[in-house]
Design a protein around this motif. Structure first.
Motif: not given
Length: 462
Positions: A76-84, A87-92, A106-110, A114-119
């Motif tokens: 259940d938390k895998v399903r919602t993880y990227l959504r949540d 916005p945290v990654i966007a804060l750098r 999932m985060v590395r693929e994002g 180029g969907n997410y900032n590099d973190v």
């Protein structure tokens, strides 16, 4: 010879006030987490708004802010993880602290698409990294830092440093220890259906248990309860046992050590659980707290990149005191000054369950366990208040614990600490009083204006 590099001092932030105290008292970085995806679902104020404020304030001070996202999620938390997390990654933030390989992927693929900032991704201690080949694996996956397992010795950490010279390594040096493998414990989930691996640990290992004698059922092989003397004293029995056989070594073994015993928690009468003891000790319940300030010099020389303190649910006083003490230990080590044993005394003022260096040094098992009490002990000093303001030489103090006129009070401040004898005290109406009985209460005491924001500790009589 190249100069010794100063490691990062990393402190917990359970709130914005604790984050600010950590920075004020010497931390280089803090870590905080969203309640849903970190292992601190309770007593955690960091929603998205607070994370944004924390990152902005940290960067304005030239400090770092890491976001903990290290639970081991069910579907259940895998399903919602990227959504949540988006916005945290966007804060750098300066890094995400993660444990689950699927979420890391999932985060590395994002980031790769180029969907997410590099973190940066720091691998949580929950991943239980105990060898250099595992470090090399995670390095190939794209992880920038490994938070090494608490089960490693200093020699093992040094070996990993030698084999992985270009990987960031982080080591815990202070805070609570679990009776399970780097936190992977099932006690809370078993008793309360509150899973520690989902951030809702109830610290079942700290509860008050009693032991019950047992026999073995000849038909099933299971332990069955026997009536015990109602006057059984565990501490007295422990002392007698220690005289009869060694916790570690080759001396004669007492026959009673080979029996099966049953454990009963005070709040669950009649629910009896088998417990075994071997020649190395009793490996269950209530570990002492980790304190490795005396090993900071060795860790600095090894070349560890970050020294980490546990405790996002601990008090502001705990954060300030540990930050200040370990800052001094790091600075002394980098400057080549010998270890100052008064740093140990300063940490004794924190509530604790007894201290151990854990697995950094190989010691007999009794050094790890606190068999006598499940509560915290207070030694050298006792946190008693926070200075809210100072006006005309009188400090308004929010009282946390009892103190009296005549007490020795340690004033703890980023500019330096000093001890005073409390000679006067007033209530907010200006009347002279002699006792501040505890929280909730505000009192006024004489104090220099430069100590606004200080913490106060009562020095306990020897």
């Amino acid at each position: 010879m190249s100069p010794i590099r100063s490691p990062e001092l990393l402190l917990p932030a359970g709130s914005l006030d604790k984050m600010r105290a950590a920075f004020d008292f010497g931390a280089d970085a803090v870590y905080a987490g969203q309640p849903r995806y970190s292992l601190r679902a309770r007593n955690n104020e960091f929603k998205l708004e607070q994370i944004e404020i924390g990152i902005a304030e940290a960067h304005a001070r030239g400090k770092k802010f890491f976001v903990t996202s290290n639970l081991l999620p069910h579907n259940d938390k895998v399903r919602t993880y990227l959504r949540d997390i988006e916005p945290v990654i966007a804060l750098r933030p300066d890094a995400l602290i993660m444990a689950d390989p699927g979420l890391i992927m999932m985060v590395r693929e994002g980031m790769d698409t180029g969907n997410y900032n590099d973190v940066h991704i720091h691998l949580s201690v929950q991943a239980n990294t105990v060898n250099y080949m595992a470090v090399k694996f995670w390095q190939k996956v794209g992880v920038q830092r490994i938070i090494l397992s608490r089960e490693l010795s200093l020699d093992e950490i040094e070996k990993i440093r030698q084999e992985c010279p270009d990987m960031e390594l982080e080591v815990f040096v202070h805070g609570a220890l679990c009776i399970a493998y780097s936190g992977r414990c099932l006690l809370s989930g078993y008793f309360n259906r509150r899973d520690s691996n989902q951030g809702t640990c109830t610290n079942a290992c700290r509860w008050n248990y009693s032991t019950q004698a047992s026999a073995v059922d000849p038909n099933t092989g299971e332990a069955i309860a026997l009536a015990m003397d109602s006057g059984f004293d565990f501490n007295a029995a422990q002392q007698e046992a220690e005289q009869s056989f060694a916790a570690c070594g080759g001396s004669a073994r007492h026959p009673a050590a080979d029996q099966v015993y049953l454990l009963e928690e005070a709040g669950r009468p009649g629910q009896l659980m088998p417990i075994m003891e071997d020649e190395h000790g009793t490996y269950i319940m209530n570990s002492k707290d980790l304190r490795a300030v005396e090993h900071v010099e060795r860790l600095v020389k090894i070349g560890v990149d970050s020294l980490k303190i546990e405790g996002r649910t601990k008090s502001l006083y705990y954060v300030a005191r540990t930050a200040q003490t370990y800052r001094r230990a790091i600075d002394d080590a980098v400057a080549g000054r010998p270890f100052n044993p008064t740093l140990i005394t300063e940490l004794e003022g924190l509530a604790n369950r007894g201290f151990t260096s854990g697995f950094l040094e190989r010691r007999p098992s009794q050094d790890y366990q606190n068999y006598e009490t499940g509560h915290s002990d207070i030694g050298h000093s006792h946190f008693v208040g926070e200075v809210r303001s100072v006006v005309d030489g009188w400090a308004e103090v929010e009282v946390k614990n009892k103190f009296l006129v005549g007490d020795q009070i340690e004033v703890i401040h980023p500019s330096g600490n000093h001890t005073v004898t409390l000679e006067q005290m007033r209530n907010l109406d200006g009347d002279a009083i002699t006792v501040a009985p505890g929280s909730p209460l505000q009192v006024r005491i004489p104090l220099d204006g430069r100590y606004a924001g200080a913490l106060l500790a009562r020095v306990m009589p020897v």
